[in-house]
Each structure stands twice: as C-alpha cells, then as structure tokens.
Scaffold this active site. Structure first.
Site, PDB file in Angstrom:
ATOM      1  CD  GLN A   3     102.437 118.754 -17.032  1.00  0.00           C
ATOM      2  OE1 GLN A   3     102.822 119.373 -16.035  1.00  0.00           O
ATOM      3  NE2 GLN A   3     102.259 117.440 -17.030  1.00  0.00           N
ATOM      4  CD  GLN A  29     106.046 119.436 -19.126  1.00  0.00           C
ATOM      5  OE1 GLN A  29     106.841 119.916 -18.327  1.00  0.00           O
ATOM      6  NE2 GLN A  29     105.464 118.270 -18.931  1.00  0.00           N
ATOM      7  CG  ASP A  30     102.141 119.588 -22.020  1.00  0.00           C
ATOM      8  OD1 ASP A  30     103.048 118.931 -22.563  1.00  0.00           O
ATOM      9  OD2 ASP A  30     101.410 119.126 -21.146  1.00  0.00           O
ATOM     10  CG  ASP A  66     105.849 115.384 -23.967  1.00  0.00           C
ATOM     11  OD1 ASP A  66     106.757 114.864 -24.643  1.00  0.00           O
ATOM     12  OD2 ASP A  66     105.507 114.961 -22.855  1.00  0.00           O
TER      13      ASP A  66
END
Length: 310
Positions: A107, A129-130, A151
C-alpha cells in the site's frame, strides 16, 4: 488571496507545506497557491483548520508532487500518503500527485482525502496499490487520470468521478480498480463513475492481452460502485467484479448502465443479489452530480466545470 510557489525561489515559497501554513485558519474565502512547474518532493498535509485551500499548477505533466513512503518501507497505509487533506473545501487543478513506491512495496497512497466538499480538476494520481483514498462526503473528480494496480481507488467517500481516465499499470497481475467501503445501508457513501474510461496505461499497451481488470471488490459489506456511460476496455473481465474473502455479496450495490467497449458486455457478470444491470433512467438519475453529491449547491464556487445530470 494568492501566493506563488516555486522551486527556484522566484515565488513567495519554495515548499508546498510552507505556503499552506501561511493560509488563514478557518477561512471562508478561497486561498490560492499557484504551484509553478517543478518536482516537489514533499509529504504534504492540509490540516483541518486550513479551509478553502486551492493548489493550482500550470500543467500536470510539468508540476509534480511526489514521495515514496509505503507499507513496504515501514509506513502504515494512511501515513504513506504524499498528500493528506483534512481541510474542507480543498481543491486542486493541473497537478500530478505521485507515490513513487514500486509495485512490490504494498500500500502506497498518492492522495488521502478525508475532507468534505473537495474537488480535483485535470489532476493525475500516480501509484500502484491504494493510489487514491477518497474518504469523505462529498467529493468530485473531473477529467482526472488515475493510475494503479490493486484497489487503487478506495475508501468510504461519497464521490462522483466525471470524465476521468482509469489506467491499469501492470500485466500478469489481477487488477482491481475499486475497493469501496460503505459500512452501513444508510451511510452516505459510494463511488459513481460517469463517462469514464477504464483501460491500460500507455507503457503497457503492448502487453494489453495479458492485463486482467476487475471493476472492484467489496472492502466492506455495503460497498457501492456504479459505472454509467463509460468505456470499459476489453481488459475488463467478463465476470466484471471480484469477491473479497469473508464479505457477503447480498447487501452490496454494484451496478452498470449504458457502458460501451470490449469489457462492457454484462451477460457473464457475477450472479450476486447486490449486482444490477440498470435500465431505468429515473433510477440512474439518482447517481448524478446534482442528486448524489448535491453538486449544484457547492461545486459552482470551485469554478470547476461539471454536468449536473446525464
């Protein structure tokens, strides 16, 4: 009021954080910070007392705010953010916000926005990611480019993305565009994508046949995401949506309406009680800028163009 920011010392400040600190507290009028071209290597926070801040660049391709904190280097997800916004009525235009942590660092947030009545126009969000944590009520993104892998648009905000480009950055990896986290049926929370494009980042276009994209997976059980009048490239898988282990699919709300492109065919989509193929114009109208985020009441003061309906 406007202050100028430049790395070469020709402005009022050389650091974004210093310009934000100079803004009045709890202002009810807009404080403009003109960010001249350059790469600003900073970790930026807009505190809750710094209201009505506007960060205005000249062009997102030449004006970049970047840092590289990540889970992989010891930061929590929230503390990895390059820009964190708590001050209400924040807006940004013509800027790139980047988390340069690599695809294997976990993340790594480019922007974490926890403030209401925030808006972004022609900004670029770069991460893996994120990338973008949209976490408050309401928020608006217009003509923005959002890049990521896992995500990469997530949070529990009440948000409309209008005319945005959504780019998958990796191949041979299972890409999930959204991880929306609405936590109760009555919570004002959900992501609406209107007239957006879901495709691959230009640098992996030659490997497009290896790219696997899902529109989202439910981070929380009432997760809500709707794609309307959007182009879904062939990289979007026939199933469309992905499970989150342990999260039921009966009370989430995922929907599609009048999308086009090689990935828009809904005949093989997930067979979940909470998934819907919409065909009722009246129902779709509830997801407009005007009705979903009450945009006609607060977006005019930003000067950012928007379409109130469909």
């Amino acid at each position: 009021m406007e202050k100028k920011l430049s790395l070469d010392g020709t402005g009022n400040f050389v650091k974004v954080n210093d310009a934000i600190a100079a803004a009045p507290n709890f202002s009810m009028t807009r404080f403009y910070i003109h960010v001249k071209p350059g790469t600003y290597q900073e970790i930026i926070e807009v505190p809750s007392e710094k209201t009505f801040i506007a960060l205005i660049g000249d062009d997102s391709s030449t004006t970049i705010i970047v840092n590289n904190r990540s889970n992989g280097t010891g930061s929590s997800t929230a503390s990895s953010a390059t820009l964190t916004v708590y001050g209400e009525n924040f807006m940004a235009q013509f800027l790139t916000f980047q988390n340069s942590a690599g695809p294997n660092e976990g993340q790594a947030i480019a922007v974490l926005d926890q403030a209401k009545h925030t808006a972004y126009y022609r900004c670029v969000f770069l991460g893996y990611q994120d990338t973008l944590y949209a976490g408050s009520v309401p928020q608006f993104f217009k003509e923005c480019d959002i890049y990521g892998s896992v995500d990469f648009i997530f949070g529990n905000g009440l948000v409309v993305f209008q005319d945005c480009n959504i780019y998958a950055r990796l191949f041979d990896v299972q890409i999930t565009v959204t991880a929306q986290s609405k936590q109760s049926l009555s919570a004002p929370s959900g992501f609406i994508f209107q007239n957006c494009n879901v495709t691959v980042s230009p640098e992996i276009a030659s490997s497009k046949d290896k790219v696997t994209v899902f529109l989202g997976r439910p981070w929380r059980m009432y997760s809500m995401v709707v794609f309307i009048d959007s182009f879904l490239d062939s990289v979007v898988q026939p199933k469309g949506w992905l499970e989150w282990p342990g999260v039921p699919e009966n009370v989430l709300y995922y929907a599609e309406y009048n999308n086009s492109g090689g990935g828009a065919n809904t005949s093989q989509r997930v067979n979940w009680p909470g998934y819907h193929v919409l065909d009722n114009a009246r129902e779709v109208a509830t997801f407009s800028v005007e009705m979903f985020i009450n945009g006609t009441q607060w977006l005019p003061q930003t000067g950012i163009p928007f379409r109130a309906g469909f």
